[in-house]
Write an enzyme that holds these catalytic residues in place. Structure first.
Site, mmCIF file in Angstrom:
data_model
loop_
_atom_site.group_PDB
_atom_site.id
_atom_site.type_symbol
_atom_site.label_atom_id
_atom_site.label_comp_id
_atom_site.label_asym_id
_atom_site.label_seq_id
_atom_site.Cartn_x
_atom_site.Cartn_y
_atom_site.Cartn_z
ATOM 1 N N GLU A 286 -15.706 -10.196 -2.885
ATOM 2 C CA GLU A 286 -14.343 -9.679 -2.718
ATOM 3 C C GLU A 286 -13.597 -9.666 -4.055
ATOM 4 O OE1 GLU A 286 -12.422 -8.678 0.386
ATOM 5 O OE2 GLU A 286 -11.609 -7.797 -1.427
ATOM 6 N N ASP A 290 -12.271 -6.400 -6.030
ATOM 7 C CA ASP A 290 -10.833 -6.201 -6.246
ATOM 8 C C ASP A 290 -10.519 -6.017 -7.734
ATOM 9 O OD1 ASP A 290 -10.688 -6.583 -3.555
ATOM 10 O OD2 ASP A 290 -9.746 -8.553 -3.633
ATOM 11 N N SER A 483 -10.978 -3.497 2.065
ATOM 12 C CA SER A 483 -10.907 -4.263 0.818
ATOM 13 C C SER A 483 -11.119 -3.371 -0.404
ATOM 14 C CB SER A 483 -11.996 -5.331 0.794
ATOM 15 O OG SER A 483 -11.723 -6.354 1.692
ATOM 16 N N ASP A 525 -3.606 14.396 3.902
ATOM 17 C CA ASP A 525 -3.623 14.011 5.320
ATOM 18 C C ASP A 525 -5.074 13.985 5.808
ATOM 19 O OD1 ASP A 525 -2.867 13.425 7.871
ATOM 20 O OD2 ASP A 525 -1.806 15.323 8.256
ATOM 21 N N ILE A 526 -5.476 12.871 6.379
ATOM 22 C CA ILE A 526 -6.845 12.749 6.910
ATOM 23 C C ILE A 526 -6.775 13.049 8.406
ATOM 24 C CG2 ILE A 526 -8.837 11.202 7.193
ATOM 25 C CD1 ILE A 526 -8.071 11.854 4.238
ATOM 26 N N GLY A 544 -0.565 14.495 10.314
ATOM 27 C CA GLY A 544 0.584 13.583 10.251
ATOM 28 C C GLY A 544 0.101 12.143 10.288
ATOM 29 N N ASP A 546 -1.167 8.597 11.516
ATOM 30 C CA ASP A 546 -1.965 8.065 12.630
ATOM 31 C C ASP A 546 -2.363 6.627 12.320
ATOM 32 O OD1 ASP A 546 -4.680 8.139 11.195
ATOM 33 O OD2 ASP A 546 -3.999 10.214 11.003
#
Ligand SMILES: *[C@@H]1O[C@H](CO)[C@@H](O)[C@H](O)[C@H]1NC(C)=O
Ligand SMILES: CC(=O)N[C@H]1CO[C@H](CO)[C@@H](O)[C@@H]1O
Length: 565
Positions: A286, A290, A483, A525-526, A544, A546
């Site tokens: 992690e 990061d 992550s 927008d996905i 839009g 979600d």
């Protein structure tokens, strides 16, 4: 002799009676059942020492929340006029009558407490289980975490003296359970991902085999030139002994950002006895992820790794509150903070969730953009099974920005693990009302009863979260998870801040009022993919906002225009 006995007897009666007669105890917090991931082992030993924390009522938290919106809403006259450390303290320091009530209760019970936050709204003290049982009319119990075998002392309900009502928000740790599992990134399954890579002629060829910084930069139009502002800071939270390894970062930069100096590195900050052990085998997946996807994307932005150790001042909150108090104590906190840890919302008490959320509001008011990975469990629980959808903490908090995940390029679609849904603790913030009701209208009656239609929806935004190449413990590997998404989006914000600061403008600070207004059209927008969980297909990404990918993924050139550059 006889007299003496009588005196003794009446003294005895007085001493014994006092707690029962004089004490007017009121139930303060309770939970119905032991959380999914724990089993009870029976009463905790009476002589065990507990480190308890008290959250005191703040002078004017509503005023602070209003001030936060005022400086974070693009249409406001005060947009960008972030508060100073002292201005924030004025809103959140306890009132004198609160301090008097709490201090007299502490003194009556022979306790001495220390202040844990810059405003003095958190106090800590130690006592035994036996004394704590009496203080709060409860029975502290030992609970075992089923998966790890770790033991924690908690209770399912407790009371406080009536005289402290309105002055004491909560006692911790009591009904809030920890999350030893956390939100570490999932090990990727590249074969599965690769077979579903829908690349067409317009997709960046750098994304052909895996997601790398170059692919992310091309996908979102992120500049590769070096940032210029030395006062700009991008901070990465490190918890649960996750260490960011410098040698891994160097190999990563050599392979994936050959245009950056391979000596580019981060500044270490520590609290609660935090470390950053550089033994290669102790490099955290992690932490490496990061730091590699902040330094590797936010070219040249001064980056900080904040390693929170295990000497928690926040009583098993794993340093979640400590890191906020640590940054609130700084005169110039980082303009962006990214965190890839979280837990199921229902493991945390509503009062504690609220208190932590208010701490994020304070940091937001100071001008910090706070981004969190939304979680990797779709609409389901990160621990155990579920019968209704399980929102993630702190994503339900309105005063932070929750980042979901996508997969594939062209079309970029929702990653099927991307946590999303609606909080059971926090209502819909004003900036989200329109976006959320548009989604709920499309959803109709589907999943009715499985989610809380009045809660704050999450995530707010998304970024690539599947099949990212990282270097960990000397080896290249691929990882999946939200992550991945939070550091990427945090880097975009840090690069926008670099240009804003260079132009003499304020950094973006708390992002949501901007994202849901002038920022929305600057996002990709996905519109397909789902986040299954709880034996359902989950929500579906659509036009839009979600609760799978939020408003979408970044388009850097459009975001630059949207912030007025
Ligand atoms: C639903 O969310 C609201 C906050 O908007 C909360 O007050 C309410 O208790 C929640 N309902 C359930 C069943 O959790
Ligand atoms: C072969 C395969 O798994 N195809 C899937 C790729 O991803 C899209 C979008 O999620 C799905 O619609 C396809 O079925």
């Amino acid at each position: 002799m006889v007299k003496a006995v009588i005196v003794l007897a009446s003294l005895f009666a007085l001493v014994c009676a006092k707690p029962h007669v004089a004490r007017d105890m009121r139930l303060h917090e309770s939970r119905e059942a032991t959380p999914r991931a724990f089993v009870s082992k029976g009463p905790a030993p009476g002589d065990k020492v507990l480190r308890l924390r008290l959250a005191l009522a703040q002078t004017d938290i509503a005023g602070l929340q209003d001030a936060l919106l005022d400086v974070s809403t693009p249409s406001s006259a005060h947009y960008g006029e972030h508060l100073s450390k002292d201005e924030v303290i004025e809103y959140v320091r306890p009132r004198p009558e609160t301090l008097a009530a709490v201090n007299s209760w502490l003194a009556e019970n022979g306790l001495s407490a220390t202040s844990l936050s810059p405003a003095g709204d958190w106090l800590g003290f130690q006592t035994t289980v036996e004394h704590a049982n009496e203080l709060f009319d409860t029975e502290f119990t030992t609970y075992t975490h089923v998966k790890t075998g770790e033991e924690f002392v908690r209770t399912l309900s407790y009371s406080i003296p009536a005289a402290l009502k309105g002055h004491l928000e909560l006692v911790h740790p009591t009904i809030t359970f920890p999350n030893p599992g956390s939100n570490a990134p999932l090990a990727s399954t590249p074969a599965k991902i690769a077979s579903n890579y829908s690349i067409d002629a317009t997709a960046p060829s750098s994304c052909n085999t895996a997601i790398t910084p170059t692919c992310v930069q091309e996908l979102y139009g992120i500049p590769t030139t070096l940032a210029t502002q030395k006062t700009n800071q991008l901070a990465v939270s490190g918890f649960i002994d996750q260490y960011a390894n410098s040698a891994d970062l160097k190999s990563f930069l050599k392979s994936y950002r050959p245009d950056l100096s391979s000596t580019t590195t981060f500044t270490l900050q520590t609290l609660d006895g935090g470390e950053n052990d550089q033994t290669l085998k102790n490099a955290g997946v992690e932490a490496d992820l990061d730091i590699q996807y902040t330094i590797g994307i936010a070219s040249g932005v001064p980056t900080y790794f904040i390693s929170v150790g295990d000497d928690f001042q926040d009583g098993d909150l794993e340093g979640f509150l400590d890191i906020v108090n640590y940054l609130l104590a700084e005169d110039a906190p980082p303009q962006v903070l990214t965190t890839s840890y979280g837990q199921d919302e229902d493991t945390i008490s509503a009062a504690l969730a609220n208190q932590l959320c208010n701490a994020y509001a304070q940091l937001g008011a100071r001008g910090t953009s706070i981004l969190f990975a939304s979680g990797d469990s779709g609409v389901g629980a990160s621990e155990g099974s579920c019968t209704t959808f399980v929102p993630q903490f702190p994503c339900g908090c309105p005063y932070m920005t929750s980042v979901g995940a996508t997969q594939n390029v062209n079309p970029e679609v929702a990653a099927d693990f991307s946590s999303g849904g609606f909080s059971n603790y926090f209502g819909t913030p004003s900036w989200q009302t329109a976006a959320k009701s548009a989604f709920l209208t499309k959803l109709g009656s589907q999943y009715k009863g499985l989610y809380n239609a009045s809660g704050r929806g999450f995530p707010d935004i998304a970024a690539m979260g599947t099949d990212l190449k990282i270097v960990n413990a000397g080896k290249t590997q691929s990882v999946d998870g939200t992550s991945c998404s939070s550091p990427i989006f945090a880097s975009v914000i840090a690069l926008l801040n670099d240009q804003l600061i260079a132009a003499g403008k304020s950094p973006l600070g708390f992002l949501n009022p901007f994202l849901y207004s002038t920022g929305a059209s600057a996002l990709n927008d996905i519109t397909s993919g789902t986040n299954p969980g709880c034996n359902t297909n989950g929500f579906t990404a659509t036009t839009g906002w979600d609760p799978v990918t939020g408003l979408g993924t970044p388009n850097f050139p459009k975001l630059l225009a949207a912030v007025g550059l």
